[in-house]
Design a protein around this motif. Sequence first.
Motif, PDB file in Angstrom:
ATOM      1  N   GLU A  27       0.809  -1.232   0.000  1.00 34.94           N
ATOM      2  CA  GLU A  27       0.000   0.000   0.000  1.00 34.94           C
ATOM      3  C   GLU A  27       0.835   1.273   0.000  1.00 34.94           C
ATOM      4  N   ARG A  28       1.991   1.225  -0.648  1.00 33.25           N
ATOM      5  CA  ARG A  28       2.803   2.444  -0.768  1.00 33.25           C
ATOM      6  C   ARG A  28       2.535   3.154  -2.091  1.00 33.25           C
ATOM      7  N   MET A  29       1.944   2.465  -3.058  1.00 33.01           N
ATOM      8  CA  MET A  29       1.565   3.111  -4.315  1.00 33.01           C
ATOM      9  C   MET A  29       0.461   2.317  -4.990  1.00 33.01           C
ATOM     10  N   LEU A  30      -0.082   2.882  -6.042  1.00 32.76           N
ATOM     11  CA  LEU A  30      -1.168   2.227  -6.769  1.00 32.76           C
ATOM     12  C   LEU A  30      -0.646   1.088  -7.632  1.00 32.76           C
ATOM     13  N   PHE A  31      -1.393  -0.010  -7.683  1.00 36.89           N
ATOM     14  CA  PHE A  31      -1.063  -1.086  -8.612  1.00 36.89           C
ATOM     15  C   PHE A  31      -1.091  -0.555 -10.043  1.00 36.89           C
ATOM     16  N   CYS A  72      -7.610   8.222  -8.422  1.00 34.34           N
ATOM     17  CA  CYS A  72      -8.146   7.900  -7.101  1.00 34.34           C
ATOM     18  C   CYS A  72      -9.295   6.899  -7.174  1.00 34.34           C
ATOM     19  N   ALA A  73      -9.963   6.863  -8.307  1.00 40.31           N
ATOM     20  CA  ALA A  73     -11.075   5.922  -8.498  1.00 40.31           C
ATOM     21  C   ALA A  73     -10.614   4.483  -8.318  1.00 40.31           C
ATOM     22  N   ASN A  74      -9.337   4.222  -8.616  1.00 39.06           N
ATOM     23  CA  ASN A  74      -8.806   2.855  -8.530  1.00 39.06           C
ATOM     24  C   ASN A  74      -8.128   2.559  -7.196  1.00 39.06           C
ATOM     25  N   CYS A  75      -8.217   3.482  -6.248  1.00 34.48           N
ATOM     26  CA  CYS A  75      -7.451   3.341  -5.015  1.00 34.48           C
ATOM     27  C   CYS A  75      -8.326   2.876  -3.865  1.00 34.48           C
ATOM     28  N   HIS A  77      -9.836   7.516   2.763  1.00 37.01           N
ATOM     29  CA  HIS A  77      -8.936   7.899   3.852  1.00 37.01           C
ATOM     30  C   HIS A  77      -7.522   8.060   3.293  1.00 37.01           C
ATOM     31  N   CYS A  78      -7.416   8.948   2.321  1.00 36.49           N
ATOM     32  CA  CYS A  78      -6.134   9.162   1.633  1.00 36.49           C
ATOM     33  C   CYS A  78      -5.111   9.722   2.609  1.00 36.49           C
ATOM     34  N   ASP A  79      -3.936   9.103   2.631  1.00 39.77           N
ATOM     35  CA  ASP A  79      -2.878   9.590   3.524  1.00 39.77           C
ATOM     36  C   ASP A  79      -1.730  10.230   2.746  1.00 39.77           C
TER      37      ASP A  79
END
Length: 151
Positions: A26-30, A133-136, A141-143
């Motif tokens: 969970e450090r970046m988007l796939f 962001c739609a894929n996240c 709860h964006c950090d």
Amino acid sequence: SMLIRDAKIGDVKRIHELINHYAEVERMLFASVSDIYEKLLTFSVAEEDSRVVGCCAVQVLWENLAEIKSLAVDEACFGRGVGRALTQACMDKARALGLKKVFTLTLEPVFFEKLGFERVIKDALPMKVWSDCANCSKQDHCDEIALECIL
């Protein structure tokens, strides 16, 4: 010695590996292999002894806005300036295109602050920024912290 260059077709699987290593924690988007092929022109890679040890992309969003994204460095190479060199290469690319400013969304703000970025309020960024962001899984709860740098 380290070489920073534009990504090529043969780098896609390795870029995929680097990015998804961080996505898994969970450090970046796939990113799918297909995503990377489609965005290959936005990527730069760092190569050491003919092995790709890092990647970073710069994506133009509008006339005055580009995003530095998908910065991933092999953990075995931490502390050698790979991330810095990749980020600077992407900033140079943006500057050469005629952009005046880049921004990034990151969990590592201090890294970018050392390169001259300053924190900005996320809400101040244009809507165009939020398409990923739609894929996240963390969209509610964006950090991530938003930073920008004047080129």
